[in-house]
Design an enzyme around this catalytic site. Structure first.
Site, PDB file in Angstrom:
ATOM      1  N   ASP A 194     -25.086  36.482 -16.718  1.00 60.30           N
ATOM      2  CA  ASP A 194     -25.678  35.273 -17.312  1.00 60.30           C
ATOM      3  C   ASP A 194     -26.625  35.565 -18.468  1.00 60.30           C
ATOM      4  O   ASP A 194     -27.151  34.641 -19.089  1.00 60.30           O
ATOM      5  CB  ASP A 194     -26.506  34.519 -16.251  1.00 60.30           C
ATOM      6  CG  ASP A 194     -25.637  33.812 -15.235  1.00 60.30           C
ATOM      7  OD1 ASP A 194     -24.411  33.764 -15.442  1.00 60.30           O
ATOM      8  OD2 ASP A 194     -26.185  33.319 -14.236  1.00 60.30           O
ATOM      9  N   LYS A 216     -31.618  27.754 -16.592  1.00 56.07           N
ATOM     10  CA  LYS A 216     -30.402  26.983 -16.936  1.00 56.07           C
ATOM     11  C   LYS A 216     -29.893  26.238 -15.715  1.00 56.07           C
ATOM     12  O   LYS A 216     -30.200  26.587 -14.562  1.00 56.07           O
ATOM     13  CB  LYS A 216     -29.303  27.899 -17.475  1.00 56.07           C
ATOM     14  CG  LYS A 216     -28.838  29.027 -16.536  1.00 56.07           C
ATOM     15  CD  LYS A 216     -27.771  28.675 -15.523  1.00 56.07           C
ATOM     16  CE  LYS A 216     -27.417  29.812 -14.596  1.00 56.07           C
ATOM     17  NZ  LYS A 216     -26.592  29.458 -13.454  1.00 56.07           N
TER      18      LYS A 216
END
Ligand code: C5P
Length: 297
Positions: free
Chosen positions: A143, A17
């Site tokens: 995350d 990401k």
């Protein structure tokens, strides 16, 4: 995540990401920081193979020498937390091939852990719902929840509260991974001295994303962790200036660094930018694009 059968097991491609926006809203009582961040999954993937094991052990191997293979690895922790939650005692053999840079603020290890949760839920036939997987994910790191959703998400809390946004982001990215890393906890420690900053408004980016307005998206890219990371490592700030000179107004550090990315409207632009950046010798370069949420939960 892309998942394929492989004998009695599975192969899962776990994406990484970048952060399009990251604001710190305050320090929490648990020592973490309250975040408001927009994460975008990108198609720079690692490959995790999971096979059932005839013994009761969790076996794990990674082809990258910088990745620990012991119980500190997020993949192993994911397996152990799943077994703790469900009482499941059967083992698994997991083998990870890293293609993404390690320790660069693009969440590779977190994506690997999410892939393990999704894959083990399938091969162990645990039948856990998405909410259960999210509970386990939040125990392991900040995350991992994002990678259970992928696509583009607004993440709050420590980062573990994830709100998927409509798919709308067909962009490309050139990533630069400098030859040095930045310690996440050290970057966060620096920020506590400057919490009186005006809070940036994420809604401007959300609107720009909704409208697929490339220049408005570029105009609202923001990462509060940039300035503490640059003060810890001034070379990182210099790399950003060099990238800015090539592609003004569309370069940002991802997460706590040290990866920097340039947002590109299409693959052609990304290709020519990649060539220009290569001339600068700033570090390893990766060209990639947004990864969609394929809804594999
Ligand atoms: O949760 P994760 O292991 O990714 O976080 C790494 C470190 O980053 C934490 O130990 C903490 O020091 C810092 N952090 C923080 N606030 C967050 C996320 C991470 O202070 N929301």
């Amino acid at each position: 995540m892309r998942i394929e059968s492989c004998g009695d097991g599975l192969v899962i491609w776990s994406p990484t990401k970048i952060n399009l926006f990251l604001e710190i809203k305050g320090k929490r009582k648990d020592g973490y920081h309250e975040l408001e961040t927009v994460m975008q999954a990108i198609d720079l993937c690692d490959e995790l193979e999971i096979q059932p094991s005839s013994d009761k052990q969790i076996h794990f191997h990674c082809d990258h020498p910088g990745v620990p293979s012991d119980t500190s690895n997020l993949v192993v922790r994911a397996a152990n937390e799943l077994r703790k939650l469900t009482g499941h005692t059967v083992g698994a053999s997991m083998s990870l091939r890293k293609f993404s840079p390690v320790g660069g603020g693009i969440g590779g290890g977190s994506g690997n852990a999410a892939a393990a949760l999704i894959g083990l839920n399938k091969i162990w036939d645990l039948g856990l719902e998405s909410t259960n997987l999210h509970q386990v994910a939040a125990l392991i790191g900040s995350d991992i929840n994002f990678f259970l959703e992928e696509g583009t998400c607004l993440c709050t809390g420590r980062g573990e509260k994830v709100q998927p946004l409509p798919p709308q982001n067909p962009f490309h990215y050139v990533l630069v991974m400098p030859p040095f890393g930045v310690a996440t906890a050290a970057v966060f420690r620096q920020i506590s001295h400057s919490l009186n900053n005006k809070i940036e408004d994420v809604n401007i980016l959300l609107k720009a994303l909704e409208n697929r307005d490339f220049s408005a998206i570029c105009g609202s890219l923001f990462n509060r962790l940039e300035s503490p990371a640059f003060s810890l490592n001034p070379d990182l700030g210099k790399i950003k200036s060099q990238l800015e000179a090539l592609a003004p107004g569309r370069t940002l550090m991802s997460g706590s660094g040290s990866t920097m990315y340039v947002l590109c409207p299409n693959s052609k632009d990304a290709e020519s930018l990649e060539k220009a950046i290569a001339e600068l010798n700033l570090g390893r370069i990766y060209r990639t694009a947004s990864a969609d949420n394929l809804g594999q939960l």
